[in-house]
Write a protein that holds these residues in place. Structure first.
Motif, mmCIF file in Angstrom:
data_model
loop_
_atom_site.group_PDB
_atom_site.id
_atom_site.type_symbol
_atom_site.label_atom_id
_atom_site.label_comp_id
_atom_site.label_asym_id
_atom_site.label_seq_id
_atom_site.Cartn_x
_atom_site.Cartn_y
_atom_site.Cartn_z
ATOM 1 N N GLN A 1 -2.209 4.333 -0.808
ATOM 2 C CA GLN A 1 -2.815 5.607 -1.189
ATOM 3 C C GLN A 1 -3.208 5.632 -2.661
ATOM 4 O O GLN A 1 -4.010 6.483 -3.078
ATOM 5 C CB GLN A 1 -1.845 6.752 -0.887
ATOM 6 N N GLU A 2 -2.671 4.699 -3.462
ATOM 7 C CA GLU A 2 -3.022 4.648 -4.878
ATOM 8 C C GLU A 2 -4.214 3.731 -5.148
ATOM 9 O O GLU A 2 -4.722 3.701 -6.270
ATOM 10 C CB GLU A 2 -1.816 4.157 -5.690
ATOM 11 N N TYR B 1 3.400 7.539 6.291
ATOM 12 C CA TYR B 1 2.402 8.467 5.768
ATOM 13 C C TYR B 1 1.828 9.399 6.835
ATOM 14 O O TYR B 1 1.629 10.586 6.564
ATOM 15 C CB TYR B 1 1.282 7.653 5.101
ATOM 16 N N PRO B 2 1.564 8.934 8.072
ATOM 17 C CA PRO B 2 0.981 9.856 9.057
ATOM 18 C C PRO B 2 1.976 10.709 9.831
ATOM 19 O O PRO B 2 1.610 11.311 10.845
ATOM 20 C CB PRO B 2 0.220 8.903 10.009
ATOM 21 N N PRO C 1 10.249 8.706 -3.092
ATOM 22 C CA PRO C 1 8.794 8.544 -3.167
ATOM 23 C C PRO C 1 8.357 7.448 -2.178
ATOM 24 O O PRO C 1 9.175 6.674 -1.675
ATOM 25 C CB PRO C 1 8.563 8.110 -4.623
ATOM 26 N N PHE C 2 7.069 7.399 -1.899
ATOM 27 C CA PHE C 2 6.552 6.294 -1.091
ATOM 28 C C PHE C 2 6.824 4.981 -1.828
ATOM 29 O O PHE C 2 6.695 4.904 -3.055
ATOM 30 C CB PHE C 2 5.055 6.460 -0.838
ATOM 31 N N THR C 3 7.237 3.964 -1.063
ATOM 32 C CA THR C 3 7.656 2.698 -1.675
ATOM 33 C C THR C 3 6.752 1.557 -1.245
ATOM 34 O O THR C 3 6.141 1.591 -0.174
ATOM 35 C CB THR C 3 9.095 2.353 -1.267
ATOM 36 N N ASP D 1 1.924 3.217 4.172
ATOM 37 C CA ASP D 1 2.845 3.656 3.122
ATOM 38 C C ASP D 1 4.028 4.384 3.762
ATOM 39 O O ASP D 1 3.860 5.185 4.685
ATOM 40 C CB ASP D 1 2.134 4.597 2.149
ATOM 41 N N VAL D 2 5.219 4.124 3.256
ATOM 42 C CA VAL D 2 6.436 4.648 3.887
ATOM 43 C C VAL D 2 7.408 5.120 2.821
ATOM 44 O O VAL D 2 7.433 4.607 1.695
ATOM 45 C CB VAL D 2 7.088 3.554 4.776
#
Length: 485
Positions: A88-89, A49-50, A68-70, A195-196
């Motif tokens: 993030q969710e 994410y960063p 998508p992020f998994t 998140d990745v």
């Protein structure tokens, strides 16, 4: 790093030549195809994410290479240990509460998790400054966690697995400074940082090839199979040429974007570089062995989540496995499972032949998901990568180069360069490539510097804690300088 510097300088009108020792630009991340036409690469590379600068790059190139992020999971020989949500969710909580509350531990008791709380002081105290690196670099990560009261079980089941897959070595072989920097950047700084997402194919195919094409369209020249052997310098301390065997490339400025192992080999064979202590000191640095495997199975196996980390199977080796049916477009409709399993600090596994490696990988996978024991491996890829990834050993910081060197126009880049940006891994490599390009622009006074996106600022409570800590240190440090830090 090398492609990042090349891309920016070609955009500024520079005549850039990128010398690649291998057959394809990008080194270990390039990827290639087997004789049967199956895509393989030297391990799977996540995009966290960063990674603001890398995500900005692919947007600029007009690419859409990512899943998508998994979500991810963690396994031990006892089975599923941890499930991570998409942070993030989840409702945002101040660091580190989101990581602590939303991560779903299956077996680790609450009292063990609470034993990590005193470690927050070290997280606050380590602010990525040169002074902080020097304070913590002489201590092993294991010593740090013990000093701050982390429980044995939390260390064995959480922190050491993170070190094995994040710094590629067990805690007693990792610098405490590197451990704090890595854990903060990927996990603790902000709730969604863990998140990745992943490439929908090999990084070489999805990112590097179109990137190289764009560089060539801009006038950049990329030459493969050119292994640098020396540099030539004038009496003013400026490099004038790069030597590749019998070829010499005249240069107004030079950037090395080479890993530790490759750089040590260049210095050993270079009369110009080995005269200087800063380059000889690279011999004090090391790298870690990696084993990358890919298995094609005769049946589909139900894998809960696409990316998984594992611990407890080998005492000093961490490993990850990925469901490529879920991640890679080309395997989405494959009739059997396609699994990538990568092993870090894998020195004891490299001597095995391919059949022995495949048997060991299948055994380990079956330890996570028993259905793997019944599957038949119908094809495989085994890639041995000795001394392939940077090792941030205790005491290594003093030998890490900065972007600038004692040569007026020779600059360094890569994930092992000491800088103050705060990023890690691929993002750090790209950032240091841009930093090296900016040094060239400063030196030659042509072009606009690259705009490097900073890491997201610390949250207000962390900023306040660090300001208070620095204020206290200005008073206490002079009183404690007598003692060994």
């Amino acid at each position: 790093a090398g492609l990042g510097a090349t891309y920016h300088l070609t955009k500024q009108g520079y005549d850039v030549t990128l010398l690649e020792a291998g057959a394809h630009p990008g080194g270990l991340v390039a990827g290639w195809q087997t004789a049967a036409g199956r895509a393989v690469e030297a391990g799977i590379h996540g995009f966290w994410y960063p990674y603001h600068n890398i995500f900005g790059l692919v947007d600029e190139l007009g690419l859409q290479p990512f899943t998508p992020f998994t979500r991810s999971a963690q396994y031990s020989p006892a089975g599923l240990e941890v499930e991570s949500p998409l942070f993030q969710e989840m409702p945002y909580l101040p660091t580190p509460l989101g990581t602590f509350i939303y991560t779903r531990f299956k077996r680790l008791p609450l009292r063990d998790r609470l034993s990590a709380l005193p470690l927050l002081y070290a997280v606050v105290d380590f602010d990525n400054s040169d002074d902080a690196w020097r304070r913590y670099d002489g201590v092993t990560a294991r010593e740090l966690f013990k000093q701050f009261g982390v429980s044995e079980r939390l260390y064995k089941e959480s922190f050491e697995p993170m070190l094995l897959v994040g710094l590629f070595a067990p805690g007693e072989q990792c610098s405490a400074a590197a451990a704090l920097g890595m854990l903060y950047y990927f996990i603790l700084a902000h709730q969604p940082d863990f998140d990745v997402r992943w490439c929908r194919g090999t990084v070489g195919e999805m990112i590097f090839r179109p990137w190289v094409k764009k560089i060539e369209q801009l006038g950049g020249r990329i030459l493969a199979n050119r292994r640098v052997s020396d540099v030539q310098a004038n009496s003013n301390g400026a490099v004038t040429a790069v030597i590749c065997g019998d070829e010499a490339f005249a240069a107004d400025a030079v950037m090395f974007s080479v890993g530790i192992t490759g750089m040590k080999k260049i210095v050993a064979g270079s009369p110009s570089l080995r005269q200087r202590e800063e380059f000889r000191n690279f011999s004090n640095l090391g790298a870690v062995d990696v084993l990358a495997t890919r298995l094609w199975c005769d049946r589909k196996i139900d894998v809960l989540l696409p990316s998984n980390a594992c611990f407890g199977f080998h005492p000093t080796t961490g490993w990850t496995f990925f469901d490529l049916n879920a991640l890679h477009d080309e395997y989405r409709n494959e009739p059997g499972s396609v699994i990538e399993a990568d092993f870090y600090h894998a020195n004891q596994l490299l001597p095995l032949d391919d059949a022995e490696v495949v048997a060991q990988v299948q055994q380990d996978l079956a330890g996570c998901l028993p259905a793997f024991a019944e599957a038949k491996v119908i094809d495989h890829s085994v890639i041995r990568l000795p001394q392939a990834v940077s090792h941030f050993a205790p005491g290594s910081y003093r030998y890490l180069p900065t972007v600038t060197t004692s040569f007026l126009n020779l600059f360094m880049s890569g994930d092992w360069i000491a800088n103050r940006h705060g990023s890690w891994s691929q993002e750090k490599a790209f950032v240091t490539g841009l930093e090296a390009a900016n040094q060239v622009i400063d030196y030659l006074q042509v072009g606009q510097k690259a705009a490097i996106k900073a890491v997201t600022p610390d949250e207000p409570h962390i900023q306040a804690a660090r300001q208070l800590n620095r204020a206290v240190r200005t008073v206490t440090d002079p009183l404690t300088q007598f003692w060994l830090p």
